[in-house]
Design a protein around this motif. Structure first.
Motif, PDB file in Angstrom:
ATOM      1  N   LYS A 306       0.842  -1.190   0.000  1.00 33.14           N
ATOM      2  CA  LYS A 306       0.000   0.000   0.000  1.00 33.14           C
ATOM      3  C   LYS A 306       0.882   1.247   0.000  1.00 33.14           C
ATOM      4  O   LYS A 306       1.916   1.280   0.673  1.00 33.14           O
ATOM      5  N   PRO A 307       0.499   2.277  -0.757  1.00 32.99           N
ATOM      6  CA  PRO A 307       1.324   3.485  -0.793  1.00 32.99           C
ATOM      7  C   PRO A 307       1.292   4.226   0.544  1.00 32.99           C
ATOM      8  O   PRO A 307       0.263   4.264   1.224  1.00 32.99           O
ATOM      9  N   GLU A 308       2.442   4.811   0.891  1.00 31.31           N
ATOM     10  CA  GLU A 308       2.524   5.640   2.088  1.00 31.31           C
ATOM     11  C   GLU A 308       2.419   7.118   1.751  1.00 31.31           C
ATOM     12  O   GLU A 308       2.024   7.926   2.588  1.00 31.31           O
ATOM     13  N   LEU A 309       2.807   7.466   0.518  1.00 29.48           N
ATOM     14  CA  LEU A 309       2.768   8.854   0.075  1.00 29.48           C
ATOM     15  C   LEU A 309       2.274   8.909  -1.362  1.00 29.48           C
ATOM     16  O   LEU A 309       2.728   8.135  -2.207  1.00 29.48           O
ATOM     17  N   ALA A 310       1.356   9.826  -1.629  1.00 32.41           N
ATOM     18  CA  ALA A 310       0.865  10.049  -2.989  1.00 32.41           C
ATOM     19  C   ALA A 310       1.122  11.503  -3.362  1.00 32.41           C
ATOM     20  O   ALA A 310       0.705  12.426  -2.648  1.00 32.41           O
ATOM     21  N   ILE A 311       1.864  11.707  -4.472  1.00 30.22           N
ATOM     22  CA  ILE A 311       2.095  13.060  -4.993  1.00 30.22           C
ATOM     23  C   ILE A 311       1.233  13.220  -6.233  1.00 30.22           C
ATOM     24  O   ILE A 311       1.417  12.529  -7.231  1.00 30.22           O
ATOM     25  N   LEU A 312       0.274  14.130  -6.162  1.00 32.11           N
ATOM     26  CA  LEU A 312      -0.675  14.350  -7.249  1.00 32.11           C
ATOM     27  C   LEU A 312      -0.289  15.615  -8.018  1.00 32.11           C
ATOM     28  O   LEU A 312      -0.038  16.661  -7.413  1.00 32.11           O
ATOM     29  N   VAL A 313      -0.206  15.495  -9.330  1.00 35.52           N
ATOM     30  CA  VAL A 313      -0.001  16.663 -10.191  1.00 35.52           C
ATOM     31  C   VAL A 313      -1.153  16.659 -11.197  1.00 35.52           C
ATOM     32  O   VAL A 313      -1.265  15.763 -12.025  1.00 35.52           O
ATOM     33  N   SER A 314      -2.014  17.665 -11.078  1.00 31.79           N
ATOM     34  CA  SER A 314      -3.193  17.744 -11.934  1.00 31.79           C
ATOM     35  C   SER A 314      -3.171  19.075 -12.676  1.00 31.79           C
ATOM     36  O   SER A 314      -2.636  20.069 -12.178  1.00 31.79           O
ATOM     37  N   CYS A 315      -3.738  19.102 -13.862  1.00 28.94           N
ATOM     38  CA  CYS A 315      -3.644  20.282 -14.723  1.00 28.94           C
ATOM     39  C   CYS A 315      -4.612  21.385 -14.292  1.00 28.94           C
ATOM     40  O   CYS A 315      -5.752  21.107 -13.896  1.00 28.94           O
ATOM     41  N   VAL A 316      -4.168  22.630 -14.403  1.00 27.90           N
ATOM     42  CA  VAL A 316      -5.003  23.776 -14.069  1.00 27.90           C
ATOM     43  C   VAL A 316      -6.292  23.782 -14.893  1.00 27.90           C
ATOM     44  O   VAL A 316      -7.339  24.243 -14.416  1.00 27.90           O
ATOM     45  N   GLY A 317      -6.258  23.248 -16.116  1.00 32.85           N
ATOM     46  CA  GLY A 317      -7.462  23.189 -16.938  1.00 32.85           C
ATOM     47  C   GLY A 317      -8.553  22.342 -16.310  1.00 32.85           C
ATOM     48  O   GLY A 317      -9.750  22.662 -16.420  1.00 32.85           O
ATOM     49  N   ARG A 318      -8.165  21.270 -15.633  1.00 29.94           N
ATOM     50  CA  ARG A 318      -9.138  20.421 -14.941  1.00 29.94           C
ATOM     51  C   ARG A 318      -9.783  21.210 -13.798  1.00 29.94           C
ATOM     52  O   ARG A 318     -10.981  21.104 -13.544  1.00 29.94           O
ATOM     53  N   LYS A 319      -8.965  21.991 -13.119  1.00 27.41           N
ATOM     54  CA  LYS A 319      -9.455  22.791 -11.997  1.00 27.41           C
ATOM     55  C   LYS A 319     -10.482  23.812 -12.467  1.00 27.41           C
ATOM     56  O   LYS A 319     -11.491  24.055 -11.786  1.00 27.41           O
ATOM     57  N   LEU A 320     -10.238  24.403 -13.636  1.00 28.47           N
ATOM     58  CA  LEU A 320     -11.190  25.386 -14.161  1.00 28.47           C
ATOM     59  C   LEU A 320     -12.513  24.740 -14.537  1.00 28.47           C
ATOM     60  O   LEU A 320     -13.579  25.322 -14.350  1.00 28.47           O
ATOM     61  N   VAL A 321     -12.459  23.526 -15.086  1.00 35.15           N
ATOM     62  CA  VAL A 321     -13.695  22.820 -15.433  1.00 35.15           C
ATOM     63  C   VAL A 321     -14.464  22.430 -14.163  1.00 35.15           C
ATOM     64  O   VAL A 321     -15.677  22.626 -14.063  1.00 35.15           O
ATOM     65  N   LEU A 322     -13.743  21.917 -13.168  1.00 33.72           N
ATOM     66  CA  LEU A 322     -14.396  21.453 -11.938  1.00 33.72           C
ATOM     67  C   LEU A 322     -14.933  22.607 -11.095  1.00 33.72           C
ATOM     68  O   LEU A 322     -15.923  22.446 -10.383  1.00 33.72           O
ATOM     69  N   ASP A 323     -14.262  23.749 -11.137  1.00 34.79           N
ATOM     70  CA  ASP A 323     -14.706  24.953 -10.436  1.00 34.79           C
ATOM     71  C   ASP A 323     -14.940  24.655  -8.950  1.00 34.79           C
ATOM     72  O   ASP A 323     -14.010  24.298  -8.243  1.00 34.79           O
ATOM     73  N   GLN A 324     -16.152  24.764  -8.478  1.00 34.59           N
ATOM     74  CA  GLN A 324     -16.445  24.555  -7.059  1.00 34.59           C
ATOM     75  C   GLN A 324     -16.334  23.086  -6.641  1.00 34.59           C
ATOM     76  O   GLN A 324     -16.357  22.775  -5.450  1.00 34.59           O
ATOM     77  N   ARG A 325     -16.195  22.197  -7.610  1.00 29.49           N
ATOM     78  CA  ARG A 325     -16.109  20.765  -7.293  1.00 29.49           C
ATOM     79  C   ARG A 325     -14.686  20.224  -7.467  1.00 29.49           C
ATOM     80  O   ARG A 325     -14.492  19.034  -7.663  1.00 29.49           O
ATOM     81  N   THR A 326     -13.693  21.097  -7.343  1.00 27.07           N
ATOM     82  CA  THR A 326     -12.306  20.679  -7.569  1.00 27.07           C
ATOM     83  C   THR A 326     -11.918  19.502  -6.697  1.00 27.07           C
ATOM     84  O   THR A 326     -11.208  18.589  -7.134  1.00 27.07           O
ATOM     85  N   GLU A 327     -12.376  19.492  -5.457  1.00 28.41           N
ATOM     86  CA  GLU A 327     -11.962  18.435  -4.539  1.00 28.41           C
ATOM     87  C   GLU A 327     -12.538  17.072  -4.907  1.00 28.41           C
ATOM     88  O   GLU A 327     -12.081  16.051  -4.396  1.00 28.41           O
ATOM     89  N   ASP A 328     -13.505  17.055  -5.812  1.00 26.06           N
ATOM     90  CA  ASP A 328     -14.083  15.769  -6.229  1.00 26.06           C
ATOM     91  C   ASP A 328     -13.017  14.824  -6.756  1.00 26.06           C
ATOM     92  O   ASP A 328     -13.007  13.631  -6.429  1.00 26.06           O
ATOM     93  N   GLU A 329     -12.102  15.339  -7.591  1.00 26.67           N
ATOM     94  CA  GLU A 329     -11.120  14.432  -8.183  1.00 26.67           C
ATOM     95  C   GLU A 329     -10.088  13.966  -7.156  1.00 26.67           C
ATOM     96  O   GLU A 329      -9.571  12.858  -7.247  1.00 26.67           O
TER      97      GLU A 329
END
Length: 375
Positions: A306-329
């Motif tokens: 099982k992973p102990e650390l997860a480093i997430l890199v997500s694109c700013v474009g996804r954040k703009l689409v998700l808007d108020q639901r950014t934390e969903d992903e």
């Protein structure tokens, strides 16, 4: 592996979720560009971790646990128990081209023992594709590579990164991880759908796109955007391009980072090879969140531990689409990888990772990219 995490909102004080004593930790500092421009920020974090190895990167949003922050700084400090790491930092201004810079970075590591490279790179001046090509060009290079191009909100003004000094422009920081006990897995997934006619790139140089089907690329793009063309380059984050170099190659998504009105061209985060097939893309909130879930499932698929650390890199474009639901992903990822894993990361101008099951790194845009670590 021991992990401390903390955040500080603009005008606030440090809030720690864990704050145990750590010995010579790797300290990942992700934050809003304006906050990282403070002349005191380096010393402030140095005081928290006097013997730490401090890696700074500006972002388009900070990820910690299952939350996404803006106008903040997050800290993730990691003490490895069975893993050794080295850090190399170089600046693009000291090199004639990005490939030479990448090769110069890789040459500083022990090729025979290097397990993985995690990259925190300037996102304004650096062509991510060329950087990866240079990193992997050194004889004997076998390590996997993940990471991202730093962000600056949706402003595209400048990005900052550094190692053990105040954050600055043009810097690329490479964190080399060594040790047989270290298990690294990675994956990326988008959730974007192509639409409109498939076209051919007829003039390009590196990451600069001049013509599609013999016509100025910028004119064509503005035609599709309509009224939104006045909001370029930010509007381009909602309509990236899918680029397929050949029938046998995996299609890559490319984000437009900037435009050049005089040259009638578009500057993308990575290479757009001549004669590649291109299409516009679009997405929905649900597709973006489902894409993050798919990325997590791919990253977990062949893990032994099982992973102990997860480093997430997500694109700013996804954040703009998700808007108020950014934390969903982020929540989708957390559900798949398990609550035992500490989560950190940032929203970026480009993501680096191999396709799942492969070792050769690619630059991606508009994806959720995961790097999962355990000892």
């Amino acid at each position: 592996m021991k992990v401390n995490q903390a955040k500080k909102l603009k005008g606030g004080t440090w809030e720690f979720t864990q704050n145990q004593p750590l010995k010579e930790p790797l300290v990942l500092v992700f934050g809003d560009r304006f906050l990282l421009e403070s002349k005191d920020i380096y010393q402030e974090i140095r005081d928290l971790y006097p013997d730490g190895h401090l890696v700074f990167g500006s972002t388009s949003g900070e990820i910690m646990e299952t939350s996404v922050y803006e106008e903040s700084i997050t800290i993730t400090a990691i003490e490895f128990e069975k893993t050794r790491f080295e850090i190399v930092s170089k600046n693009i201004k000291d090199f004639v081209d990005i490939e030479k810079m990448g090769a110069s970075i890789s040459e500083q590591f022990n090729m025979g023992e290097l397990n993985h490279l995690f990259i925190v790179s300037d996102g304004s001046f650096v062509n991510g594709s060329g950087l990866i090509e240079g990193l992997e060009s050194v004889e004997g290079f076998k390590a996997s590579i993940t990471g991202g191009l730093c962000g600056d909100g949706a402003r595209f003004e400048k990005t900052l990164t550094s190692y053990n000094e105040n954050p600055k422009q043009g810097e690329v920081v490479a964190i080399g991880l060594y040790g047989e006990a270290l298990e690294v897995s990675y994956a990326n997934f988008g959730g974007w759908t192509p639409f409109g006619p498939e076209r051919t790139i007829t003039k390009s140089e590196g990451n600069v796109l001049f013509e599609i089907d013999g016509k100025p690329a910028l004119d064509l793009y503005k035609k599709y955007l309509g009224e939104k063309a006045a909001e370029l380059p930010q509007a381009a984050l909602l309509y990236p391009l899918t680029v397929q170099q050949s029938e046998d190659s995996e299609p890559l998504v490319r984000t437009i980072l900037n435009i050049d009105e005089e040259a009638n061209s578009m500057i993308l985060a990575g290479d757009v090879p001549l004669n590649s097939k291109v299409q516009l893309m679009m997405s929905t909130m649900d597709d973006i969140a489902e894409g993050a879930c798919n990325a997590a499932e791919l990253a977990m698929r062949d893990r032994e531990n099982k992973p102990e650390l997860a480093i997430l890199v997500s694109c700013v474009g996804r954040k703009l689409v998700l808007d108020q639901r950014t934390e969903d992903e982020i929540e989708e990822v957390a559900d798949v990888i398990g609550e035992q894993a500490s989560i950190t990361g940032f929203y970026s101008y480009g993501e680096m990772a191999p396709f799942a099951g492969k070792n050769e790194c690619q630059l991606h845009n508009q994806t959720m990219t995961l790097t999962l670590l355990s000892e």
